[in-house]
Design a protein around this motif. Sequence first.
Motif, PDB file in Angstrom:
ATOM      1  N   LEU A   8       0.863  -1.173   0.000  1.00 41.64           N
ATOM      2  CA  LEU A   8       0.000   0.000   0.000  1.00 41.64           C
ATOM      3  C   LEU A   8       0.901   1.225   0.000  1.00 41.64           C
ATOM      4  CD1 LEU A   8      -2.693   1.541   0.348  1.00 41.64           C
ATOM      5  CD2 LEU A   8      -2.329   1.343   2.815  1.00 41.64           C
ATOM      6  N   ILE A   9       0.697   2.093  -0.975  1.00 36.14           N
ATOM      7  CA  ILE A   9       1.404   3.367  -1.026  1.00 36.14           C
ATOM      8  C   ILE A   9       0.405   4.418  -0.552  1.00 36.14           C
ATOM      9  CG2 ILE A   9       2.587   5.032  -2.498  1.00 36.14           C
ATOM     10  CD1 ILE A   9       3.276   2.648  -4.367  1.00 36.14           C
ATOM     11  N   ASP A  10       0.681   5.000   0.609  1.00 35.92           N
ATOM     12  CA  ASP A  10      -0.237   5.926   1.253  1.00 35.92           C
ATOM     13  C   ASP A  10       0.295   7.340   1.066  1.00 35.92           C
ATOM     14  OD1 ASP A  10      -2.366   6.815   2.747  1.00 35.92           O
ATOM     15  OD2 ASP A  10      -1.487   6.271   4.679  1.00 35.92           O
ATOM     16  N   THR A  11      -0.443   8.167   0.335  1.00 40.21           N
ATOM     17  CA  THR A  11       0.032   9.506  -0.015  1.00 40.21           C
ATOM     18  C   THR A  11      -0.994  10.576   0.356  1.00 40.21           C
ATOM     19  OG1 THR A  11      -0.914   9.497  -2.245  1.00 40.21           O
ATOM     20  CG2 THR A  11       1.297   8.562  -2.003  1.00 40.21           C
ATOM     21  N   VAL A  12      -0.544  11.811   0.357  1.00 37.76           N
ATOM     22  CA  VAL A  12      -1.430  12.966   0.480  1.00 37.76           C
ATOM     23  C   VAL A  12      -1.199  13.847  -0.747  1.00 37.76           C
ATOM     24  CG1 VAL A  12      -1.496  12.913   2.997  1.00 37.76           C
ATOM     25  CG2 VAL A  12       0.174  14.347   1.853  1.00 37.76           C
ATOM     26  N   ILE A  32       4.906  10.697 -16.447  1.00 38.77           N
ATOM     27  CA  ILE A  32       3.520  10.914 -16.043  1.00 38.77           C
ATOM     28  C   ILE A  32       3.413  12.081 -15.064  1.00 38.77           C
ATOM     29  CG2 ILE A  32       3.497   9.290 -14.108  1.00 38.77           C
ATOM     30  CD1 ILE A  32       0.753   8.305 -15.337  1.00 38.77           C
ATOM     31  N   PHE A  33       2.287  12.753 -15.091  1.00 40.75           N
ATOM     32  CA  PHE A  33       2.008  13.854 -14.169  1.00 40.75           C
ATOM     33  C   PHE A  33       1.226  13.324 -12.968  1.00 40.75           C
ATOM     34  CE2 PHE A  33       3.015  16.236 -17.903  1.00 40.75           C
ATOM     35  CZ  PHE A  33       3.435  17.482 -17.471  1.00 40.75           C
ATOM     36  N   TYR A  34       1.355  13.997 -11.839  1.00 41.03           N
ATOM     37  CA  TYR A  34       0.666  13.629 -10.605  1.00 41.03           C
ATOM     38  C   TYR A  34       0.050  14.874  -9.986  1.00 41.03           C
ATOM     39  CZ  TYR A  34       3.677   9.484 -10.784  1.00 41.03           C
ATOM     40  OH  TYR A  34       4.326   8.346 -11.180  1.00 41.03           O
ATOM     41  N   ILE A  35      -0.952  14.652  -9.124  1.00 43.43           N
ATOM     42  CA  ILE A  35      -1.436  15.727  -8.269  1.00 43.43           C
ATOM     43  C   ILE A  35      -0.291  15.973  -7.273  1.00 43.43           C
ATOM     44  CG2 ILE A  35      -3.197  16.442  -6.614  1.00 43.43           C
ATOM     45  CD1 ILE A  35      -4.258  15.921  -9.476  1.00 43.43           C
ATOM     46  N   PRO A  36       0.147  17.202  -7.043  1.00 43.42           N
ATOM     47  CA  PRO A  36       1.290  17.453  -6.152  1.00 43.42           C
ATOM     48  C   PRO A  36       1.053  16.904  -4.739  1.00 43.42           C
ATOM     49  CG  PRO A  36       0.702  19.435  -7.359  1.00 43.42           C
ATOM     50  CD  PRO A  36      -0.380  18.445  -7.618  1.00 43.42           C
ATOM     51  N   GLY A  37       2.106  16.382  -4.146  1.00 41.24           N
ATOM     52  CA  GLY A  37       2.049  15.821  -2.794  1.00 41.24           C
ATOM     53  C   GLY A  37       3.065  14.707  -2.669  1.00 41.24           C
ATOM     54  N   GLY A  38       2.824  13.788  -1.748  1.00 40.94           N
ATOM     55  CA  GLY A  38       3.757  12.685  -1.595  1.00 40.94           C
ATOM     56  C   GLY A  38       3.487  11.860  -0.350  1.00 40.94           C
ATOM     57  N   GLY A  43       5.875   9.487  11.665  1.00 43.99           N
ATOM     58  CA  GLY A  43       5.308  10.365  12.668  1.00 43.99           C
ATOM     59  C   GLY A  43       4.578  11.587  12.141  1.00 43.99           C
ATOM     60  N   GLU A  44       4.571  11.799  10.826  1.00 47.91           N
ATOM     61  CA  GLU A  44       3.914  12.977  10.262  1.00 47.91           C
ATOM     62  C   GLU A  44       2.411  12.765  10.129  1.00 47.91           C
ATOM     63  OE1 GLU A  44       6.753  15.499   7.261  1.00 47.91           O
ATOM     64  OE2 GLU A  44       5.815  13.709   6.430  1.00 47.91           O
ATOM     65  N   SER A  45       1.656  13.838  10.365  1.00 53.60           N
ATOM     66  CA  SER A  45       0.224  13.838  10.076  1.00 53.60           C
ATOM     67  C   SER A  45       0.040  14.125   8.589  1.00 53.60           C
ATOM     68  CB  SER A  45      -0.477  14.914  10.903  1.00 53.60           C
ATOM     69  OG  SER A  45      -0.072  16.200  10.449  1.00 53.60           O
ATOM     70  N   VAL A  51       2.117  19.999   3.850  1.00 52.57           N
ATOM     71  CA  VAL A  51       2.866  21.260   3.925  1.00 52.57           C
ATOM     72  C   VAL A  51       4.316  21.052   3.486  1.00 52.57           C
ATOM     73  CG1 VAL A  51       3.772  22.987   5.529  1.00 52.57           C
ATOM     74  CG2 VAL A  51       1.357  22.335   5.636  1.00 52.57           C
ATOM     75  N   ARG A  52       4.954  19.986   3.983  1.00 45.24           N
ATOM     76  CA  ARG A  52       6.356  19.709   3.643  1.00 45.24           C
ATOM     77  C   ARG A  52       6.515  19.382   2.159  1.00 45.24           C
ATOM     78  NH1 ARG A  52       8.523  15.192   2.719  1.00 45.24           N
ATOM     79  NH2 ARG A  52       6.962  13.955   3.842  1.00 45.24           N
ATOM     80  N   GLU A  53       5.686  18.480   1.666  1.00 43.92           N
ATOM     81  CA  GLU A  53       5.814  18.057   0.266  1.00 43.92           C
ATOM     82  C   GLU A  53       5.572  19.210  -0.710  1.00 43.92           C
ATOM     83  OE1 GLU A  53       6.739  15.348  -1.379  1.00 43.92           O
ATOM     84  OE2 GLU A  53       7.025  13.986   0.317  1.00 43.92           O
TER      85      GLU A  53
END
Length: 133
Positions: A8-12, A32-38, A43-45, A51-53
Amino acid sequence: MDELVGELIDTVAWVLIVDGRILCARPSGKEIFYIPGGKREAGESDEQTLVREIAEELTVALVTETVEPVGVYEAVDGTARVRMSCYRAEYRGQLTASSEIAEIAWFGYADRPHVPPVDQLLFDELHTAGALH
């Protein structure tokens, strides 16, 4: 979901829509293009990851008090199951592709084939709601 699918790849992801088009990014070395995030670090919410990505990828600061959920989408992509938790947020600064991003673009619904399966689910929902033209 299919039990035979591996990790499972869990992203925001950050959903930014302007004039019926959504911001997408193409990482260096990818086609390929992606919706920005990662992906989150230990420990990150979701909000901290977002915010970081976004700061790393697009050199802007999200306004944390404006972060609000859009939805959670899951799809199989190759041998992995991808979960993408999507959020809207206002930002400060100038959108600029960082060194890890080769290109940013504003996609309409017709550009749906150029994003991965999980992003396509978001495109479908936004299009049905009239937000993505």
